[in-house]
Write an enzyme that holds these catalytic residues in place. Structure first.
Site, PDB file in Angstrom:
ATOM      1  N   ARG A  69     -14.471  -6.096  12.421  1.00 58.71           N
ATOM      2  CA  ARG A  69     -15.556  -5.118  12.574  1.00 58.71           C
ATOM      3  C   ARG A  69     -16.869  -5.639  12.042  1.00 58.71           C
ATOM      4  NH1 ARG A  69     -12.045  -0.877   9.384  1.00 58.71           N
ATOM      5  NH2 ARG A  69     -11.807  -2.853   8.291  1.00 58.71           N
ATOM      6  N   LYS A 110       0.842  -1.203   0.000  1.00 60.86           N
ATOM      7  CA  LYS A 110       0.000   0.000   0.000  1.00 60.86           C
ATOM      8  C   LYS A 110       0.875   1.249   0.000  1.00 60.86           C
ATOM      9  CE  LYS A 110      -3.427  -2.241   2.974  1.00 60.86           C
ATOM     10  NZ  LYS A 110      -3.993  -2.235   4.311  1.00 60.86           N
ATOM     11  N   SER A 163      -9.114   3.204   8.722  1.00 61.27           N
ATOM     12  CA  SER A 163      -8.091   4.217   8.437  1.00 61.27           C
ATOM     13  C   SER A 163      -8.367   4.855   7.077  1.00 61.27           C
ATOM     14  CB  SER A 163      -6.702   3.582   8.424  1.00 61.27           C
ATOM     15  OG  SER A 163      -6.434   2.972   9.657  1.00 61.27           O
TER      16      SER A 163
HETATM   17  O1  PNS Z   1      -3.828  -3.219   8.820  1.00 56.66           O
HETATM   18  P1  PNS Z   1      -3.672  -4.201   7.708  1.00 56.66           P
HETATM   19  O2  PNS Z   1      -3.090  -3.536   6.493  1.00 56.66           O
HETATM   20  O3  PNS Z   1      -4.951  -4.935   7.402  1.00 56.66           O
HETATM   21  O4  PNS Z   1      -2.613  -5.309   8.214  1.00 56.66           O
HETATM   22  C1  PNS Z   1      -2.225  -6.384   7.389  1.00 56.66           C
HETATM   23  C2  PNS Z   1      -1.099  -7.203   8.024  1.00 56.66           C
HETATM   24  C3  PNS Z   1       0.080  -6.318   8.354  1.00 56.66           C
HETATM   25  C4  PNS Z   1      -1.596  -7.853   9.283  1.00 56.66           C
HETATM   26  C5  PNS Z   1      -0.698  -8.310   7.008  1.00 56.66           C
HETATM   27  O5  PNS Z   1      -0.485  -7.733   5.760  1.00 56.66           O
HETATM   28  C6  PNS Z   1       0.552  -9.091   7.423  1.00 56.66           C
HETATM   29  O6  PNS Z   1       0.579  -9.743   8.424  1.00 56.66           O
HETATM   30  N1  PNS Z   1       1.609  -9.012   6.604  1.00 56.66           N
HETATM   31  C7  PNS Z   1       2.869  -9.666   6.870  1.00 56.66           C
HETATM   32  C8  PNS Z   1       3.221 -10.673   5.770  1.00 56.66           C
HETATM   33  C9  PNS Z   1       2.767 -12.062   6.118  1.00 56.66           C
HETATM   34  O7  PNS Z   1       3.071 -12.594   7.155  1.00 56.66           O
HETATM   35  N2  PNS Z   1       2.021 -12.690   5.161  1.00 56.66           N
HETATM   36  C10 PNS Z   1       1.585 -14.071   5.279  1.00 56.66           C
HETATM   37  C11 PNS Z   1       0.418 -14.298   6.201  1.00 56.66           C
HETATM   38  S1  PNS Z   1      -1.092 -13.707   5.568  1.00 56.66           S
END
Ligand code: PNS
Length: 180
Positions: free
Chosen positions: A94, A45, A132
């Site tokens: 949510r 993003k 957000s």
């Molecule tokens: O607030 P968000 O953008 O919904 O958070 C997303 C997040 C950070 C939780 C997710 O993108 C994440 O955990 N990324 C790390 C990469 C990862 O571990 N990917 C594999 C498991 S889905």
């Protein structure tokens, strides 16, 4: 309130943190000994706030709460959770629309490391529509976000958009107020 000593990692973009996130942290602290908000670095993003800015905002929002920890991470979430000794991944849900994405992530994370449990919590009903993305959009278009974010976020949004985008609605609202 009785709680476990477990460390829960609450991962996210937090761009910016909302009162919905704050509500999840509060609920998390009622169950877990510590909650660590971990900002994902290198997300696909395009963020409004840099990682450092988001960290500063979180520091101010959670100042004086010794059981709240703040950090950034990159790579796999489960690797990060294991590294910091967290047994729980905390996420907020949510509405039903969050469920598919969250369910997929939780099952993938479980496949990657079955010892780390994902726990979902529901924010207060009044925050179910707060995200957000919407906060940024509403603010930029001149809507009021003061009930949706901590004061530091409103201030930072004002600074971020100062002289940039026309906050048409905001000036209209001010004009209306002046008339009364
Ligand atoms: O607030 P968000 O953008 O919904 O958070 C997303 C997040 C950070 C939780 C997710 O993108 C994440 O955990 N990324 C790390 C990469 C990862 O571990 N990917 C594999 C498991 S889905």
């Amino acid at each position: 309130m009785p709680r476990t000593r477990a460390l829960a990692v609450f991962p996210g973009s937090f761009d910016p943190v909302t009162n919905g996130h704050l509500d999840i942290v509060r609920r998390g602290l009622a169950v877990f000994g510590r909650v660590r908000l971990a900002i994902l670095v290198n997300s696909e993003k395009q963020p409004l706030f840099s990682v450092e800015e988001r960290l500063e905002i979180l520091r101010e929002a959670f100042r004086g709460n010794p059981r709240v920890e703040l950090d950034t991470f990159s790579g796999l979430l489960v690797d990060y959770a294991r590294k910091v000794g967290a047994s729980v991944i905390l996420r907020g849900i949510r509405a039903l629309s969050d469920f598919d994405y969250e369910f997929q992530m939780a099952l993938m994370n479980r496949r990657l490391d079955p010892r780390i449990e994902t726990v979902f919590m529901m924010p207060a009903e009044s925050y179910t529509y707060v995200s957000s993305r919407l906060v940024k959009e509403v603010f930029q278009l001149g809507g009021r976000v003061s009930d949706l974010v901590p004061p530091v976020v409103e201030r930072r949004l004002r600074e971020k958009y100062r002289g940039k985008a026309p906050r048409a609605g905001a000036s209209r609202t001010r004009a209306k107020r002046r008339k009364r």
